[in-house]
Design a protein around this motif. Structure first.
Motif, PDB file in Angstrom:
ATOM      1  N   GLN A  49       0.819  -1.213   0.000  1.00  0.00           N
ATOM      2  CA  GLN A  49       0.000   0.000   0.000  1.00  0.00           C
ATOM      3  C   GLN A  49       0.858   1.271   0.000  1.00  0.00           C
ATOM      4  OE1 GLN A  49      -3.185  -0.359   2.999  1.00  0.00           O
ATOM      5  NE2 GLN A  49      -2.743  -2.557   3.058  1.00  0.00           N
ATOM      6  N   PRO A  50       1.652   1.483  -1.049  1.00  0.00           N
ATOM      7  CA  PRO A  50       2.582   2.612  -1.061  1.00  0.00           C
ATOM      8  C   PRO A  50       1.966   3.948  -1.459  1.00  0.00           C
ATOM      9  CG  PRO A  50       2.800   1.406  -3.094  1.00  0.00           C
ATOM     10  CD  PRO A  50       1.806   0.645  -2.228  1.00  0.00           C
ATOM     11  N   PHE A  51       0.669   3.994  -1.724  1.00  0.00           N
ATOM     12  CA  PHE A  51       0.022   5.192  -2.234  1.00  0.00           C
ATOM     13  C   PHE A  51      -0.052   6.289  -1.170  1.00  0.00           C
ATOM     14  CE2 PHE A  51      -2.563   1.343  -3.238  1.00  0.00           C
ATOM     15  CZ  PHE A  51      -1.919   1.025  -4.426  1.00  0.00           C
ATOM     16  N   ARG A  52       0.139   7.516  -1.625  1.00  0.00           N
ATOM     17  CA  ARG A  52      -0.083   8.685  -0.779  1.00  0.00           C
ATOM     18  C   ARG A  52      -0.786   9.720  -1.648  1.00  0.00           C
ATOM     19  NH1 ARG A  52       1.100   4.971   1.761  1.00  0.00           N
ATOM     20  NH2 ARG A  52       2.705   4.776   3.372  1.00  0.00           N
ATOM     21  N   PHE A  53      -1.754  10.417  -1.051  1.00  0.00           N
ATOM     22  CA  PHE A  53      -2.588  11.350  -1.792  1.00  0.00           C
ATOM     23  C   PHE A  53      -2.448  12.761  -1.242  1.00  0.00           C
ATOM     24  CE2 PHE A  53      -5.030   7.308  -1.306  1.00  0.00           C
ATOM     25  CZ  PHE A  53      -4.882   6.834  -2.595  1.00  0.00           C
ATOM     26  N   LEU A  54      -2.609  13.726  -2.113  1.00  0.00           N
ATOM     27  CA  LEU A  54      -2.702  15.121  -1.708  1.00  0.00           C
ATOM     28  C   LEU A  54      -3.842  15.732  -2.510  1.00  0.00           C
ATOM     29  CD1 LEU A  54      -1.568  17.521  -0.099  1.00  0.00           C
ATOM     30  CD2 LEU A  54      -0.073  17.974  -2.039  1.00  0.00           C
ATOM     31  N   VAL A  55      -4.852  16.242  -1.798  1.00  0.00           N
ATOM     32  CA  VAL A  55      -6.014  16.853  -2.441  1.00  0.00           C
ATOM     33  C   VAL A  55      -5.823  18.363  -2.441  1.00  0.00           C
ATOM     34  CG1 VAL A  55      -8.517  17.193  -2.319  1.00  0.00           C
ATOM     35  CG2 VAL A  55      -7.528  14.970  -1.694  1.00  0.00           C
ATOM     36  N   LEU A  56      -5.980  18.948  -3.611  1.00  0.00           N
ATOM     37  CA  LEU A  56      -5.860  20.399  -3.752  1.00  0.00           C
ATOM     38  C   LEU A  56      -7.137  20.941  -4.373  1.00  0.00           C
ATOM     39  CD1 LEU A  56      -2.275  20.461  -5.264  1.00  0.00           C
ATOM     40  CD2 LEU A  56      -2.893  21.091  -2.938  1.00  0.00           C
ATOM     41  N   ARG A  57      -7.666  21.979  -3.759  1.00  0.00           N
ATOM     42  CA  ARG A  57      -8.833  22.661  -4.321  1.00  0.00           C
ATOM     43  C   ARG A  57      -8.369  23.962  -4.964  1.00  0.00           C
ATOM     44  NH1 ARG A  57     -13.672  20.391  -3.248  1.00  0.00           N
ATOM     45  NH2 ARG A  57     -13.671  18.762  -1.673  1.00  0.00           N
ATOM     46  N   ARG A  58      -9.181  24.480  -5.846  1.00  0.00           N
ATOM     47  CA  ARG A  58      -8.818  25.641  -6.655  1.00  0.00           C
ATOM     48  C   ARG A  58      -8.323  26.822  -5.816  1.00  0.00           C
ATOM     49  NH1 ARG A  58     -13.384  26.860 -10.410  1.00  0.00           N
ATOM     50  NH2 ARG A  58     -12.654  25.053 -11.554  1.00  0.00           N
ATOM     51  N   GLU A  59      -8.835  27.000  -4.615  1.00  0.00           N
ATOM     52  CA  GLU A  59      -8.436  28.146  -3.792  1.00  0.00           C
ATOM     53  C   GLU A  59      -7.062  27.976  -3.135  1.00  0.00           C
ATOM     54  OE1 GLU A  59     -11.294  25.440  -1.570  1.00  0.00           O
ATOM     55  OE2 GLU A  59     -11.351  26.498  -3.493  1.00  0.00           O
ATOM     56  N   ASP A  60      -6.489  26.790  -3.221  1.00  0.00           N
ATOM     57  CA  ASP A  60      -5.154  26.537  -2.674  1.00  0.00           C
ATOM     58  C   ASP A  60      -4.116  27.214  -3.572  1.00  0.00           C
ATOM     59  OD1 ASP A  60      -2.579  25.239  -2.181  1.00  0.00           O
ATOM     60  OD2 ASP A  60      -3.684  23.688  -1.106  1.00  0.00           O
ATOM     61  N   PRO A  61      -3.216  28.021  -3.017  1.00  0.00           N
ATOM     62  CA  PRO A  61      -2.224  28.711  -3.869  1.00  0.00           C
ATOM     63  C   PRO A  61      -1.332  27.751  -4.665  1.00  0.00           C
ATOM     64  CG  PRO A  61      -1.903  29.257  -1.529  1.00  0.00           C
ATOM     65  CD  PRO A  61      -3.099  28.365  -1.626  1.00  0.00           C
ATOM     66  N   ARG A  62      -1.134  26.533  -4.187  1.00  0.00           N
ATOM     67  CA  ARG A  62      -0.316  25.556  -4.906  1.00  0.00           C
ATOM     68  C   ARG A  62      -0.989  25.084  -6.188  1.00  0.00           C
ATOM     69  NH1 ARG A  62       0.473  21.543   0.008  1.00  0.00           N
ATOM     70  NH2 ARG A  62      -1.756  22.027   0.048  1.00  0.00           N
ATOM     71  N   PHE A  63      -2.306  25.233  -6.247  1.00  0.00           N
ATOM     72  CA  PHE A  63      -3.092  24.849  -7.416  1.00  0.00           C
ATOM     73  C   PHE A  63      -2.591  25.605  -8.651  1.00  0.00           C
ATOM     74  CE2 PHE A  63      -6.886  24.237  -9.962  1.00  0.00           C
ATOM     75  CZ  PHE A  63      -7.461  23.085  -9.475  1.00  0.00           C
ATOM     76  N   GLU A  64      -2.448  26.904  -8.496  1.00  0.00           N
ATOM     77  CA  GLU A  64      -1.979  27.754  -9.598  1.00  0.00           C
ATOM     78  C   GLU A  64      -0.565  27.360 -10.014  1.00  0.00           C
ATOM     79  OE1 GLU A  64      -2.042  30.597 -12.556  1.00  0.00           O
ATOM     80  OE2 GLU A  64      -3.733  29.981 -11.309  1.00  0.00           O
TER      81      GLU A  64
END
Length: 171
Positions: free
Chosen positions: A46-61
């Motif tokens: 189970q090596p998976f790791r997730f990061l959820v980003l929504r549009r308002e997150d500055p990293r999204f841009e």
């Protein structure tokens, strides 16, 4: 769920490259992530790791500038970044196969909820910059891909060759 429903979902799912502005509920994102974590993995590592980003997150841009598909990223309300935890991996090839299964599970889970996705594999060409933008250590994580998620603004398209095209021998 019936076998027919599962096979229909596999055949009906399409890559969606344009989304509406409608937000994606946290419960829907959680269901997508749950589907991903249930993907098979070698030795059940189970090596998976997730990061959820929504549009308002500055990293999204920032991430939208790390792909030639900027227009797709800017259209979606949610991105799910997938990584492999290097401490949990044991065989590079098998772990990458598991990541593919994880991605497929997540895309089917989104489809089952009426959401669209697209797998931005091209972003992998900029993996070092993605890790840097997300402040993740390349010694700890391997960037696999980003999946965009949202309510489809248009239907996806796909076609496939007949099954015989793929067969090495008749069965």
């Amino acid at each position: 769920m019936s076998a027919e429903a599962i096979l229909a979902a596999i055949q009906e799912r399409r890559s969606i490259r344009k989304y509406t502005d409608e937000p994606v509920a946290d419960e829907a994102v959680r269901a997508i992530l749950e589907a991903g974590r249930w993907a098979p993995s070698g030795m059940n590592n189970q090596p998976f790791r997730f990061l959820v980003l929504r549009r308002e997150d500055p990293r999204f841009e920032t991430l939208s500038g790390l792909t030639k598909y900027t227009h797709i990223v800017k259209s979606c309300p949610v991105m799910i970044a997938l990584f492999l935890d290097k401490k949990a991996t044991y065989h590079e090839h098998k772990d990458h196969q598991s990541a593919g299964a994880c991605i497929q599970n997540m895309m089917l889970a989104a489809h089952a909820q009426g959401l669209g996705t697209v797998w931005l594999g091209q972003m992998m060409n900029n993996a070092p910059q993605v890790l840097e933008a997300l402040q993740l250590s390349p010694d700890e994580y391997e960037f696999i891909t980003v999946i965009t998620v949202g309510h489809p603004a248009e239907p996806g398209k796909a076609n496939r060759h007949p099954l015989d095209h793929y067969m090495l021998e008749k069965f």
